[in-house]
Design a protein around this motif. Structure first.
Motif, PDB file in Angstrom:
ATOM      1  N   TYR A  69      19.967  60.775   7.120  1.00 35.67           N
ATOM      2  CA  TYR A  69      19.313  61.162   8.355  1.00 35.67           C
ATOM      3  C   TYR A  69      18.572  62.464   8.139  1.00 35.67           C
ATOM      4  N   LEU A  96      11.587  58.159  20.562  1.00 29.91           N
ATOM      5  CA  LEU A  96      12.400  57.597  19.483  1.00 29.91           C
ATOM      6  C   LEU A  96      13.583  58.506  19.171  1.00 29.91           C
ATOM      7  N   TYR A  97      13.328  59.799  19.088  1.00 30.83           N
ATOM      8  CA  TYR A  97      14.378  60.756  18.753  1.00 30.83           C
ATOM      9  C   TYR A  97      15.402  60.887  19.875  1.00 30.83           C
ATOM     10  N   SER A  99      16.114  58.842  22.450  1.00 27.55           N
ATOM     11  CA  SER A  99      16.836  57.640  22.876  1.00 27.55           C
ATOM     12  C   SER A  99      17.564  56.941  21.725  1.00 27.55           C
ATOM     13  N   GLY A 100      17.133  57.190  20.499  1.00 31.03           N
ATOM     14  CA  GLY A 100      17.732  56.489  19.370  1.00 31.03           C
ATOM     15  C   GLY A 100      17.354  55.022  19.331  1.00 31.03           C
ATOM     16  N   CYS A 101      16.247  54.676  19.996  1.00 32.52           N
ATOM     17  CA  CYS A 101      15.845  53.269  20.051  1.00 32.52           C
ATOM     18  C   CYS A 101      15.178  52.845  18.749  1.00 32.52           C
ATOM     19  N   ARG A 102      15.158  51.555  18.525  1.00 30.99           N
ATOM     20  CA  ARG A 102      14.466  50.978  17.379  1.00 30.99           C
ATOM     21  C   ARG A 102      12.979  50.873  17.720  1.00 30.99           C
ATOM     22  N   VAL A 103      12.160  50.784  16.684  1.00 34.79           N
ATOM     23  CA  VAL A 103      10.723  50.669  16.902  1.00 34.79           C
ATOM     24  C   VAL A 103      10.411  49.412  17.701  1.00 34.79           C
ATOM     25  N   GLY A 104      11.104  48.311  17.409  1.00 35.34           N
ATOM     26  CA  GLY A 104      10.895  47.074  18.156  1.00 35.34           C
ATOM     27  C   GLY A 104      11.200  47.228  19.633  1.00 35.34           C
ATOM     28  N   GLU A 105      12.229  48.022  19.944  1.00 42.09           N
ATOM     29  CA  GLU A 105      12.560  48.278  21.342  1.00 42.09           C
ATOM     30  C   GLU A 105      11.483  49.131  21.995  1.00 42.09           C
ATOM     31  N   GLY A 129      17.306  45.385  23.359  1.00 43.33           N
ATOM     32  CA  GLY A 129      17.405  45.369  21.905  1.00 43.33           C
ATOM     33  C   GLY A 129      17.615  43.992  21.333  1.00 43.33           C
ATOM     34  N   LYS A 130      18.245  43.990  20.155  1.00 46.52           N
ATOM     35  CA  LYS A 130      18.510  42.743  19.449  1.00 46.52           C
ATOM     36  C   LYS A 130      19.409  41.854  20.288  1.00 46.52           C
TER      37      LYS A 130
END
Length: 147
Positions: A69, A96-97, A99-105, A129-130
């Protein structure tokens, strides 16, 4: 035709020692070999003993990888660099930072997904998400997505 068990064990050792393959690669080769042995035991019953020997070879456990990280300083440097660019890029990176979400999200967000409030209250983002699992994540009111 024979499939000496010792020879397959030597092959797996050779993969790791000589070819310097990872444990995961060795296990992938073993999976292919097992699949072939499973097929062969029905097609050539006289080779059942050899095939059972191959099927009995255990997979190796690999070392657990450590998560890599960015340090707080590195994240701060990235956000400062983005602040000099476009406001959109800064907002995306901060979201992104925070929320910690994925790029797809992030790509699938709509304006209805954000609940921005005044700085004294916490803002939230609705992420899907997934596996279509949804969650609501609080985001930093200090940034308020670069506003």
């Amino acid at each position: 035709m024979t499939l000496p068990l010792r020879r397959w064990g030597d092959f797996l050792l050779w993969l790791e020692d000589e070819r310097e393959n990872s444990t995961a690669t060795r296990n992938a080769r073993l999976a292919a070999l097992r699949s072939f042995a499973d097929y062969l035991q029905y097609e050539e019953p006289e080779m059942l003993t050899e095939c059972r020997g191959i099927l009995s070879i255990h997979t190796k456990k690999g070392s657990e990888g450590h998560l890599k990280y960015l340090s707080s300083e590195a994240v701060k440097a990235i956000l400062e660099e983005a602040a000099e660019g476009s406001l959109r890029d800064l907002a995306l990176l901060q979201l992104l930072y925070d929320s910690g979400c994925r790029v797809g999200e992030l790509i699938n967000l709509s304006t209805n997904s954000l609940a921005l409030r005044n700085p004294s209250e916490s803002s939230t983002v609705y992420l899907v998400g997934k596996g279509r699992k949804s969650r609501i994540v609080g985001i930093s009111s200090a940034h308020h997505l670069a506003s």
